[in-house]
Design a protein around this motif. Structure first.
Motif, PDB file in Angstrom:
ATOM      1  N   PHE A  51      41.252  32.541  -6.072  1.00 44.27           N
ATOM      2  CA  PHE A  51      41.967  33.662  -5.468  1.00 44.27           C
ATOM      3  C   PHE A  51      43.042  34.214  -6.404  1.00 44.27           C
ATOM      4  N   SER A  52      43.724  33.320  -7.107  1.00 42.81           N
ATOM      5  CA  SER A  52      44.853  33.782  -7.913  1.00 42.81           C
ATOM      6  C   SER A  52      44.415  34.440  -9.210  1.00 42.81           C
ATOM      7  N   GLU A  53      43.282  34.015  -9.729  1.00 41.02           N
ATOM      8  CA  GLU A  53      42.901  34.514 -11.043  1.00 41.02           C
ATOM      9  C   GLU A  53      41.983  35.721 -11.015  1.00 41.02           C
ATOM     10  N   SER A  54      41.570  36.116  -9.824  1.00 37.12           N
ATOM     11  CA  SER A  54      40.684  37.271  -9.759  1.00 37.12           C
ATOM     12  C   SER A  54      41.481  38.552  -9.905  1.00 37.12           C
ATOM     13  N   ILE A  55      41.111  39.313 -10.883  1.00 34.68           N
ATOM     14  CA  ILE A  55      41.752  40.619 -11.002  1.00 34.68           C
ATOM     15  C   ILE A  55      40.826  41.595 -10.310  1.00 34.68           C
ATOM     16  N   PHE A  56      41.340  42.214  -9.313  1.00 39.75           N
ATOM     17  CA  PHE A  56      40.450  42.947  -8.437  1.00 39.75           C
ATOM     18  C   PHE A  56      40.754  44.408  -8.361  1.00 39.75           C
ATOM     19  N   GLN A  57      39.722  45.127  -8.227  1.00 41.55           N
ATOM     20  CA  GLN A  57      39.869  46.546  -8.036  1.00 41.55           C
ATOM     21  C   GLN A  57      39.601  46.796  -6.569  1.00 41.55           C
ATOM     22  N   GLN A  58      40.547  47.392  -5.931  1.00 43.71           N
ATOM     23  CA  GLN A  58      40.357  47.594  -4.498  1.00 43.71           C
ATOM     24  C   GLN A  58      40.560  49.061  -4.200  1.00 43.71           C
ATOM     25  N   HIS A  59      39.726  49.607  -3.366  1.00 44.91           N
ATOM     26  CA  HIS A  59      39.940  51.019  -3.065  1.00 44.91           C
ATOM     27  C   HIS A  59      41.151  51.148  -2.160  1.00 44.91           C
ATOM     28  N   TYR A  71      43.617  51.855  -7.389  1.00 42.96           N
ATOM     29  CA  TYR A  71      44.530  50.852  -6.890  1.00 42.96           C
ATOM     30  C   TYR A  71      44.075  49.473  -7.340  1.00 42.96           C
ATOM     31  N   PHE A  72      44.876  48.841  -8.157  1.00 47.03           N
ATOM     32  CA  PHE A  72      44.488  47.533  -8.668  1.00 47.03           C
ATOM     33  C   PHE A  72      45.435  46.465  -8.142  1.00 47.03           C
ATOM     34  N   ILE A  73      44.898  45.357  -7.768  1.00 45.81           N
ATOM     35  CA  ILE A  73      45.790  44.261  -7.417  1.00 45.81           C
ATOM     36  C   ILE A  73      45.411  43.065  -8.266  1.00 45.81           C
ATOM     37  N   CYS A  74      46.392  42.271  -8.565  1.00 46.30           N
ATOM     38  CA  CYS A  74      46.131  41.083  -9.357  1.00 46.30           C
ATOM     39  C   CYS A  74      46.154  39.910  -8.397  1.00 46.30           C
ATOM     40  N   GLY A  75      45.051  39.242  -8.277  1.00 43.90           N
ATOM     41  CA  GLY A  75      44.981  38.172  -7.299  1.00 43.90           C
ATOM     42  C   GLY A  75      44.597  38.738  -5.944  1.00 43.90           C
ATOM     43  N   ILE A  76      44.199  37.829  -5.072  1.00 38.10           N
ATOM     44  CA  ILE A  76      43.719  38.235  -3.759  1.00 38.10           C
ATOM     45  C   ILE A  76      44.613  37.568  -2.727  1.00 38.10           C
ATOM     46  N   ASN A  77      44.938  38.297  -1.684  1.00 41.77           N
ATOM     47  CA  ASN A  77      45.779  37.749  -0.630  1.00 41.77           C
ATOM     48  C   ASN A  77      44.942  36.813   0.253  1.00 41.77           C
ATOM     49  N   TYR A  78      45.406  35.595   0.441  1.00 45.71           N
ATOM     50  CA  TYR A  78      44.571  34.617   1.148  1.00 45.71           C
ATOM     51  C   TYR A  78      45.412  33.592   1.894  1.00 45.71           C
ATOM     52  N   GLU A  79      44.724  32.852   2.766  1.00 43.33           N
ATOM     53  CA  GLU A  79      45.291  31.650   3.378  1.00 43.33           C
ATOM     54  C   GLU A  79      44.132  30.678   3.596  1.00 43.33           C
ATOM     55  N   ILE A  80      44.436  29.393   3.576  1.00 45.39           N
ATOM     56  CA  ILE A  80      43.398  28.374   3.766  1.00 45.39           C
ATOM     57  C   ILE A  80      43.746  27.596   5.029  1.00 45.39           C
ATOM     58  N   SER A 142      30.155  21.363  -1.905  1.00 45.45           N
ATOM     59  CA  SER A 142      28.806  21.922  -1.997  1.00 45.45           C
ATOM     60  C   SER A 142      28.880  23.422  -2.246  1.00 45.45           C
ATOM     61  N   HIS A 143      29.936  24.031  -1.721  1.00 47.60           N
ATOM     62  CA  HIS A 143      30.145  25.468  -1.889  1.00 47.60           C
ATOM     63  C   HIS A 143      31.277  25.683  -2.887  1.00 47.60           C
ATOM     64  N   HIS A 144      30.955  26.271  -4.024  1.00 45.23           N
ATOM     65  CA  HIS A 144      31.974  26.442  -5.057  1.00 45.23           C
ATOM     66  C   HIS A 144      32.763  27.741  -4.822  1.00 45.23           C
ATOM     67  N   PRO A 145      34.101  27.636  -4.790  1.00 46.00           N
ATOM     68  CA  PRO A 145      34.913  28.838  -4.559  1.00 46.00           C
ATOM     69  C   PRO A 145      34.726  29.932  -5.606  1.00 46.00           C
ATOM     70  N   LYS A 146      34.154  29.612  -6.765  1.00 48.34           N
ATOM     71  CA  LYS A 146      33.975  30.650  -7.795  1.00 48.34           C
ATOM     72  C   LYS A 146      33.101  31.811  -7.301  1.00 48.34           C
ATOM     73  N   PHE A 147      32.312  31.557  -6.240  1.00 49.68           N
ATOM     74  CA  PHE A 147      31.464  32.631  -5.719  1.00 49.68           C
ATOM     75  C   PHE A 147      32.225  33.607  -4.825  1.00 49.68           C
ATOM     76  N   ILE A 148      33.404  33.222  -4.380  1.00 45.56           N
ATOM     77  CA  ILE A 148      34.121  34.055  -3.405  1.00 45.56           C
ATOM     78  C   ILE A 148      34.424  35.463  -3.941  1.00 45.56           C
ATOM     79  N   PRO A 149      34.916  35.593  -5.194  1.00 49.83           N
ATOM     80  CA  PRO A 149      35.110  36.956  -5.700  1.00 49.83           C
ATOM     81  C   PRO A 149      33.817  37.787  -5.664  1.00 49.83           C
TER      82      PRO A 149
END
Ligand SMILES: Nc1nc2c(ncn2[C@@H]2O[C@H](COP(=O)(O)OP(=O)(O)O)[C@@H](O)[C@H]2O)c(=O)[nH]1
Ligand SMILES: [Mg+2]
Length: 280
Positions: A51-59, A71-80, A142-149
């Protein structure tokens, strides 16, 4: 299957009322745990990293106008949200430590006293979710978070209601399962594809992203317990005309701890499948 294309609707993104500030998306991860003491610190670390390292482009939406590329955000807003069901191995203590390390705005421990099953664990977790999207996944690595982005990107690309991880399409796959378990999983998917034509390639998987209100609605509609639950979610989603995107994932069998899939679960899966066939 032409699942993704077939289920894609021309519906455009919902618009914000005039003049309101752009809404930032927030992702609530529901992490049900039962005896995951060894896995929990790792999965949480990987989640935070993804979540923290994804540089994301968000409309962004200004005054009802959708402004792509601006509109660019650095990192994704999340909670676990960790839903531990009184694990005898002390998973809850580990979760409490993690809450201290990462902060109680990021890690929310919402435990229950005893093992009440996965389906109700999601319902319980949902009550505490503050994001507009919810991600469900297993805590056993079993589910790797790298797929979330990729899930997030896919959701935005097609404005999907649901994005489902699939082991049975593209580069997806299963590692570490014995032949018996592979046959059970493939078989369950195959029979269901024929009986229910659900419009998604991996029905028994449990690595998915939902719009929060969609998950809420589906959970209300679903009656089954146990492993058939994930399949019912997709079948009902199709009935309700929700759109489903798919992302190929590699699924790796757990290293630590034991799976809860036993003979009883297989029998109840088949019963559940037939019930769905008869009632939907
Ligand atoms: N809270 C809660 N979590 C559960 C329960 N049963 C399984 N889990 C968790 O759900 C996820 C999937 O379970 P797992 O045993 O790995 O199932 P499998 O991957 O199909 O073998 C894991 O994170 C488990 O710790 C339960 O009754 N309550
Ligand atoms: Mg597992």
């Amino acid at each position: 299957m032409a699942s993704e294309e077939a289920s894609r609707s021309p519906r455009r993104s919902r618009r914000e009322p005039e003049g309101r500030a752009p809404r930032q998306d927030k992702y609530s991860v529901l992490l049900p745990t039962y005896n995951e003491r060894e896995n929990l610190p790792l999965i949480v670390w990987l989640l935070v990293k993804s979540f923290s390292e994804s540089i994301f482009q968000q409309h962004a939406e200004f005054g009802g106008e959708v402004l792509n590329d601006l509109y660019f955000i650095c990192g994704i807003n999340y909670e676990i949200i960790i839903i531990d069901d009184g694990s005898p191995d002390g998973t809850r203590d580990v979760a409490e430590q993690l809450e201290k390390i990462y902060g109680s705005d990021k890690i929310l421990l919402r435990p229950r006293e005893k093992k009440l099953g996965l389906g109700t664990a999601y319902i319980h977790g949902m009550k505490h979710a503050t994001g507009n999207y919810v991600i469900i996944m297993d805590a056993d690595l079993s589910h790797h978070p790298k797929f979330i982005p990729e899930f997030i990107r896919k959701q935005k690309e097609g404005n999907f209601d649901i994005v489902s991880g699939t082991r049975y399409k593209g580069n997806g796959g299963v590692y570490g399962w014995d032949l018996k378990r592979k046959i059970i999983s493939r078989g369950a998917n195959f029979i269901t594809q024929i009986l229910l034509r659900p419009g998604a390639s991996d029905l028994t998987g449990s690595f998915r992203l939902y719009r929060k209100e969609v998950l809420q609605k589906l959970i209300e509609k679903c009656v089954s317990k146990g492993y058939v639950f994930q399949m019912e979610m997709i079948v009902r989603a199709r009935q309700l005309n929700y759109t489903i995107g798919e992302v190929p994932i590699s699924f790796v069998d757990r290293v630590y701890g034991e799976s809860k899939l036993g003979g009883n679960e297989i029998v109840s899966f088949l019963k559940g499948l037939l019930t769905l066939f008869a009632t939907t």
